[in-house]
Design an enzyme around this catalytic site. Sequence first.
Site, PDB file in Angstrom:
ATOM      1  N   HIS A   1       0.842  -1.210   0.000  1.00 19.31           N
ATOM      2  CA  HIS A   1       0.000   0.000   0.000  1.00 19.31           C
ATOM      3  C   HIS A   1       0.866   1.245   0.000  1.00 19.31           C
ATOM      4  CE1 HIS A   1      -3.766   2.087   0.310  1.00 19.31           C
ATOM      5  NE2 HIS A   1      -3.327   2.809   1.333  1.00 19.31           N
TER       6      HIS A   1
ATOM      7  N   GLN B   1       2.279  11.355  -1.207  1.00 17.53           N
ATOM      8  CA  GLN B   1       2.217  11.807   0.186  1.00 17.53           C
ATOM      9  C   GLN B   1       3.595  11.847   0.848  1.00 17.53           C
ATOM     10  OE1 GLN B   1      -0.894   9.681   2.275  1.00 17.53           O
ATOM     11  NE2 GLN B   1      -2.429  10.242   0.758  1.00 17.53           N
TER      12      GLN B   1
ATOM     13  N   TYR C   1      -4.788   7.758  -6.778  1.00 12.96           N
ATOM     14  CA  TYR C   1      -6.085   8.405  -6.982  1.00 12.96           C
ATOM     15  C   TYR C   1      -6.024   9.861  -7.441  1.00 12.96           C
ATOM     16  CZ  TYR C   1      -5.454   9.815  -2.007  1.00 12.96           C
ATOM     17  OH  TYR C   1      -4.971  10.288  -0.809  1.00 12.96           O
TER      18      TYR C   1
ATOM     19  N   HIS D   1      -5.643  -1.326   6.022  1.00 18.44           N
ATOM     20  CA  HIS D   1      -5.797  -0.869   7.400  1.00 18.44           C
ATOM     21  C   HIS D   1      -6.608  -1.877   8.212  1.00 18.44           C
ATOM     22  CE1 HIS D   1      -3.776   2.722   6.224  1.00 18.44           C
ATOM     23  NE2 HIS D   1      -4.774   3.161   5.481  1.00 18.44           N
TER      24      HIS D   1
ATOM     25  N   ASP E   1       2.200   3.361   2.890  1.00 18.88           N
ATOM     26  CA  ASP E   1       1.090   4.300   2.845  1.00 18.88           C
ATOM     27  C   ASP E   1       1.544   5.732   2.610  1.00 18.88           C
ATOM     28  OD1 ASP E   1      -1.390   5.468   3.018  1.00 18.88           O
ATOM     29  OD2 ASP E   1      -1.901   4.680   4.975  1.00 18.88           O
TER      30      ASP E   1
END
Length: 466
Positions: free
Chosen positions: A58, A63, A125, A276, A327
């Site tokens: 993931h 980010q 996304y 998660h 993540d």
Amino acid sequence: MSTVYEVEHLHQPDGWLSPGYVEIGEDGVIVSVSGARPPERSVERLNGFGVPGLSNLHSHAFQRALAGRTEFVTTARAEDNLWTWRKEMYRMVDRLTPEDYEAIGALVYLEMLQFGMTAVCEFHYVHHLPGGGAHANPAEMSDRLIAAAAETGLGMTMLPVLYAHGGIGKPLEATQKRFAHSVDAYLKLIETLHARRAAHPNLNVGMALHSLRAVTPDEVRAALAGMKAIDPGARLHIHVSETTHEVAEVEAGLGARPVQWLLDNIGLGPDWCLVHATHLDTSEIAGLAASGAVAGLCPLTEATMGDGFFPLVEYHAAGGAFGIGTDSHYGASTAAELRMLECGKRLELRRRNVIARPDRAHAEREVHSGRVLFDTALAGGEQASAQGGGGLIAGRRADMVMLDAGSLPLLGHGPQTVLDAWILGGPQNPVRDVMVAGNWVIRDGRHPREAAIREAYRRTMARLVR
């Protein structure tokens, strides 16, 4: 012609070979593994510990640019959580260009390789222009991440995300329009990306649903049907139950907790990865474990966001599969993620070695936490990515990581304790060399494109951070 390596200590599913001989074909697939040197073959000696590369199940690559930039409070946001962090993330998203996206992605993927990950599941996304307009090439942002993975040599399972709503019964926020597709447009993007595989042999394509908050039940079913028509074996990922807020919203809107709703209405199986899955009740723990789906755990991100504790002990005891992801990229370390997973539970439960269970059939056999953590995450990551690696055995893609036996965390350790030392020991990185599909992409800790990748990232951040 194939190449034979003599590895001082070679990880195997049931132990170690010391030494181990691994033959790798020109196609990047392992031909054979043995404890005996092949006759009449020259070999290349590799000192240290050879382990399989992990799949990072993931990632939101962009980010990485936020890491270390949201660790403050003000009177306006004295109570800080995932939802206040998200506002900072949206502010950055509004400024991202395709060039930024590629530069950030390349740095993230370089870091993953340097810490021993050989593939990534990119939960992608940010698809459109600010405001939601389409790029001339609708796959522009996806292509930028594919190019970043190709530049570094990292295997990629691209997971374009279907994101249609700002919450159950809520319209999209302005920034979220960069993320949104109709189901039909989304499936066209999937088809476009599938065509990219011909030029990128280490590229896989699956499907991601952002969450049950962001897609309706009808959209879930339509997207799944379309994906199955394109690729019946595609990997399917979704965010679930990261916060108690999310659980309450889904329960109020759909009449069941997120994982329970998926179990009852969709039917989970080994092709699913539930990212998660932090907040599970007893029924969901049993159901998720029995389904064969993978729980995608991102311990450092879940810790930095204050999400809560995953029920690791109960889920593992039920036979549940899990893997790890990075993540939001507060770090890219395999060891750091697994250390946080194990030690977070040690703090909560106030006992040691929570993941390892005694072998009842062999009472004197030592069961080591590092080995259990590594092997479970290895299997879960491969299941979630379908990259073809996941083990140094014949027929698998040759993804191998060499750990330096002379590094400080591993100094004086042998095969029995090396994974304990790497995962639960000192913070220094012992990863020396990394092979993906038979090609060495990291040698002596360095990547041939590292200087250029770092400089592109530095320029990007100088523009983004004002």
